[in-house]
Design a protein around this motif. Structure first.
Motif, PDB file in Angstrom:
ATOM      1  N   GLU A 120       1.509  -1.019   0.233  1.00  0.00           N
ATOM      2  CA  GLU A 120       0.128   0.771   0.168  1.00  0.00           C
ATOM      3  C   GLU A 120       0.746   0.988  -0.134  1.00  0.00           C
ATOM      4  O   GLU A 120       1.077   1.996  -0.902  1.00  0.00           O
ATOM      5  CB  GLU A 120      -0.571   0.082   1.077  1.00  0.00           C
ATOM      6  CG  GLU A 120      -2.021   0.637   1.490  1.00  0.00           C
ATOM      7  CD  GLU A 120      -2.575   0.557   2.422  1.00  0.00           C
ATOM      8  OE1 GLU A 120      -2.880  -0.498   2.521  1.00  0.00           O
ATOM      9  OE2 GLU A 120      -3.049   1.561   3.570  1.00  0.00           O
ATOM     10  N   GLU A 146       9.439   2.275   7.167  1.00  0.00           N
ATOM     11  CA  GLU A 146      10.064   2.594   5.631  1.00  0.00           C
ATOM     12  C   GLU A 146      10.162   3.726   5.266  1.00  0.00           C
ATOM     13  O   GLU A 146      11.778   3.185   5.123  1.00  0.00           O
ATOM     14  CB  GLU A 146       8.430   2.049   5.149  1.00  0.00           C
ATOM     15  CG  GLU A 146       8.804   0.152   5.139  1.00  0.00           C
ATOM     16  CD  GLU A 146       7.909  -0.256   6.278  1.00  0.00           C
ATOM     17  OE1 GLU A 146       7.110   0.852   6.592  1.00  0.00           O
ATOM     18  OE2 GLU A 146       7.666  -1.275   6.822  1.00  0.00           O
ATOM     19  N   PRO A 197      11.640  -1.097   1.071  1.00  0.00           N
ATOM     20  CA  PRO A 197       9.554  -1.489   1.981  1.00  0.00           C
ATOM     21  C   PRO A 197       9.874  -2.441   2.520  1.00  0.00           C
ATOM     22  O   PRO A 197      10.544  -3.462   2.681  1.00  0.00           O
ATOM     23  CB  PRO A 197       8.921  -1.910   0.391  1.00  0.00           C
ATOM     24  CG  PRO A 197      10.596  -1.719  -0.412  1.00  0.00           C
ATOM     25  CD  PRO A 197      11.325  -0.892   0.079  1.00  0.00           C
ATOM     26  N   PHE A 198       8.674  -2.918   3.079  1.00  0.00           N
ATOM     27  CA  PHE A 198       8.278  -3.576   4.280  1.00  0.00           C
ATOM     28  C   PHE A 198       9.064  -4.222   5.242  1.00  0.00           C
ATOM     29  O   PHE A 198      10.221  -5.566   4.422  1.00  0.00           O
ATOM     30  CB  PHE A 198       7.808  -4.844   2.934  1.00  0.00           C
ATOM     31  CG  PHE A 198       6.212  -4.856   2.889  1.00  0.00           C
ATOM     32  CD1 PHE A 198       5.633  -5.304   3.592  1.00  0.00           C
ATOM     33  CD2 PHE A 198       6.359  -4.290   1.430  1.00  0.00           C
ATOM     34  CE1 PHE A 198       4.151  -5.011   2.790  1.00  0.00           C
ATOM     35  CE2 PHE A 198       4.694  -4.272   1.452  1.00  0.00           C
ATOM     36  CZ  PHE A 198       3.782  -4.132   1.921  1.00  0.00           C
ATOM     37  N   ASN A 239       5.671  -0.316  -3.468  1.00  0.00           N
ATOM     38  CA  ASN A 239       4.628   0.135  -3.034  1.00  0.00           C
ATOM     39  C   ASN A 239       3.230   0.506  -4.128  1.00  0.00           C
ATOM     40  O   ASN A 239       3.745   1.776  -5.015  1.00  0.00           O
ATOM     41  CB  ASN A 239       4.167   0.799  -1.777  1.00  0.00           C
ATOM     42  CG  ASN A 239       4.779   0.455  -0.653  1.00  0.00           C
ATOM     43  OD1 ASN A 239       3.963  -0.513  -0.084  1.00  0.00           O
ATOM     44  ND2 ASN A 239       6.266   0.193  -0.177  1.00  0.00           N
ATOM     45  N   HIS A 243      -3.145  -8.423   3.397  1.00  0.00           N
ATOM     46  CA  HIS A 243      -1.789  -7.693   3.535  1.00  0.00           C
ATOM     47  C   HIS A 243      -1.343  -8.532   4.989  1.00  0.00           C
ATOM     48  O   HIS A 243      -2.352  -8.394   5.322  1.00  0.00           O
ATOM     49  CB  HIS A 243      -2.364  -6.144   4.032  1.00  0.00           C
ATOM     50  CG  HIS A 243      -1.060  -4.997   3.796  1.00  0.00           C
ATOM     51  ND1 HIS A 243       0.009  -5.386   4.581  1.00  0.00           N
ATOM     52  CD2 HIS A 243      -0.667  -4.391   2.895  1.00  0.00           C
ATOM     53  CE1 HIS A 243       0.472  -4.429   4.398  1.00  0.00           C
ATOM     54  NE2 HIS A 243       0.294  -4.404   3.401  1.00  0.00           N
TER      55      HIS A 243
END
Ligand code: URA
Length: 193
Positions: free
Chosen positions: A44, A50, A56-57, A83, A157
């Motif tokens: 998302e 992050e 990311p993640f 994302n 998610h």
């Protein structure tokens, strides 16, 4: 704009001021992974960690994502992770439509350069953006659809799985379906032992 090289794309995206999120970001979280990955995961938007680390993640949801990848023989080495929006929405709220629209050109350019065989939407927001605006994650997770020659599927998610462990058996089934599709379509992916 059509990008033919990653350096230009990375540079333009890194300086983006197309929506107000640029004013509060610490990092533009561009994405990570091999630029020719056969499998692309799309979340998302960046959270607090992050935003701080530029990747990311990497927070708690990221730790679970790594475990989800591991159980089907994938890792950050053999798939790309990005994302829908590249900058953190303050307070981790959902990205607004205007922000998603302003940001979509960057992800579209990444998809065009990567040319993945499989695109996995992590959660409702990514599925609404990349599969269908009225996508219902509770009903439609795990279903395959093809768009522009790319197989698309949405799974829950990782943050939703942390909040609601009862969703985990569904997520496991979806991951096994992803594994089967990847084994069928992906020749270049080096599987973990
Ligand atoms: N959640 C997301 O959707 N993306 C991230 O990068 C981290 C958490």
């Amino acid at each position: 704009m059509q990008y033919t090289d990653w350096d230009q794309l990375r540079q333009d995206c890194g300086g983006c001021t197309r929506c107000p999120l640029y004013a509060t970001r610490r990092s533009v979280v561009f994405g990570v992974g091999p630029e020719d990955a056969e499998i692309l995961f799309v979340g998302e938007g960046p959270g607090e960690q992050e935003d701080r680390l530029g990747e990311p993640f990497v927070g708690p949801a990221g730790k679970l994502l790594d475990e989800m990848l591991y159980i089907i023989g994938l890792s950050r080495k053999n798939c790309y992770i990005a994302n829908i929006v590249k900058c953190r929405p303050p307070g981790n709220r959902d990205p607004m439509n205007t922000e998603r629209e302003a940001c979509s050109q960057w992800l579209q350019a990444q998809i065009a350069l990567i040319r993945p065989k499989i695109l996995v939407c992590l959660g409702r927001i990514a599925a609404m953006e990349l599969i269908r605006p009225d996508f219902r994650i509770t009903r439609e997770h795990g279903q395959w659809t093809e768009k522009n020659g790319i197989r698309h599927m949405a799974i829950y998610h990782p943050s939703a799985l942390l909040r609601d462990p009862e969703k985990r058996p569904d997520a496991f089934r979806d991951l096994k379906s992803l594994q089967a599709m990847a084994e069928r379509l992906c020749q270049r992916t080096l599987w973990e032992p």
